[in-house]
Motif scaffolding. Structure first.
Motif, PDB file in Angstrom:
ATOM      1  N   UNK A   1       6.166   5.307   9.095  1.00  0.00           N
ATOM      2  CA  UNK A   1       5.364   4.087   8.356  1.00  0.00           C
ATOM      3  C   UNK A   1       4.325   5.019   7.438  1.00  0.00           C
ATOM      4  N   UNK A   2       3.848   6.147   7.724  1.00  0.00           N
ATOM      5  CA  UNK A   2       3.150   6.970   6.990  1.00  0.00           C
ATOM      6  C   UNK A   2       3.602   7.617   5.458  1.00  0.00           C
ATOM      7  N   UNK A   3       4.801   7.692   5.473  1.00  0.00           N
ATOM      8  CA  UNK A   3       5.434   8.223   4.313  1.00  0.00           C
ATOM      9  C   UNK A   3       6.191   7.382   3.538  1.00  0.00           C
ATOM     10  N   UNK A   4       6.502   6.226   4.087  1.00  0.00           N
ATOM     11  CA  UNK A   4       7.186   5.006   3.316  1.00  0.00           C
ATOM     12  C   UNK A   4       6.343   4.251   2.388  1.00  0.00           C
ATOM     13  N   UNK A   5       6.906   3.497   1.621  1.00  0.00           N
ATOM     14  CA  UNK A   5       6.229   2.728   0.724  1.00  0.00           C
ATOM     15  C   UNK A   5       5.146   1.532   1.750  1.00  0.00           C
ATOM     16  N   UNK A   6       3.830   1.395   0.977  1.00  0.00           N
ATOM     17  CA  UNK A   6       3.078   0.401   1.864  1.00  0.00           C
ATOM     18  C   UNK A   6       3.215  -0.956   1.972  1.00  0.00           C
ATOM     19  N   UNK A   7       2.962  -1.398   3.251  1.00  0.00           N
ATOM     20  CA  UNK A   7       3.466  -2.869   3.451  1.00  0.00           C
ATOM     21  C   UNK A   7       2.326  -3.850   2.857  1.00  0.00           C
ATOM     22  N   UNK A   8       2.553  -5.198   2.713  1.00  0.00           N
ATOM     23  CA  UNK A   8       1.807  -5.837   2.044  1.00  0.00           C
ATOM     24  C   UNK A   8       0.331  -6.018   2.614  1.00  0.00           C
TER      25      UNK A   8
END
Length: 97
Positions: free
Chosen positions: A6-13
């Motif tokens: 969650x910290x390294x992936x693309x941000x959520x909406x």
């Protein structure tokens, strides 16, 4: 997905919305405006961003989300509302990550 992903992936909406909301408050120059920004907020009609503010905002978006935007290819649908901006930025972050 674990927390590291969650910290390294693309941000959520939701994260995108919060960051865009904060940036818009800074660009408008009134942090109190931030509290009233919703997904339905129109960047031009409700917040009154002029062309210079919009350019500054888009440049700040690039920095905030580590994106490279094609300014000539942007449409009003993508940047006219906070909802459109959130969807556009999230999609670009996924595409460019």
């Amino acid at each position: 997905m674990n927390n590291a992903d969650a910290l390294t992936g693309p941000p959520g909406l939701e994260t995108v919305f919060e960051r865009i909301r904060d940036l818009l408050g800074e660009i408008v120059g009134d942090p109190d405006v931030t509290a009233g920004i919703t997904e339905e907020t129109s960047v031009v009609d409700d917040l009154g961003l002029d062309s210079i503010q919009m350019i500054n905002f888009l440049l700040r978006l690039e920095d905030e989300f580590d994106l490279e935007l094609d300014f000539e290819g942007l449409t009003f649908e993508q940047v006219g509302s906070v909802r459109g901006l959130c969807r556009f930025v999230a999609a670009e972050a996924r595409r460019q990550s």
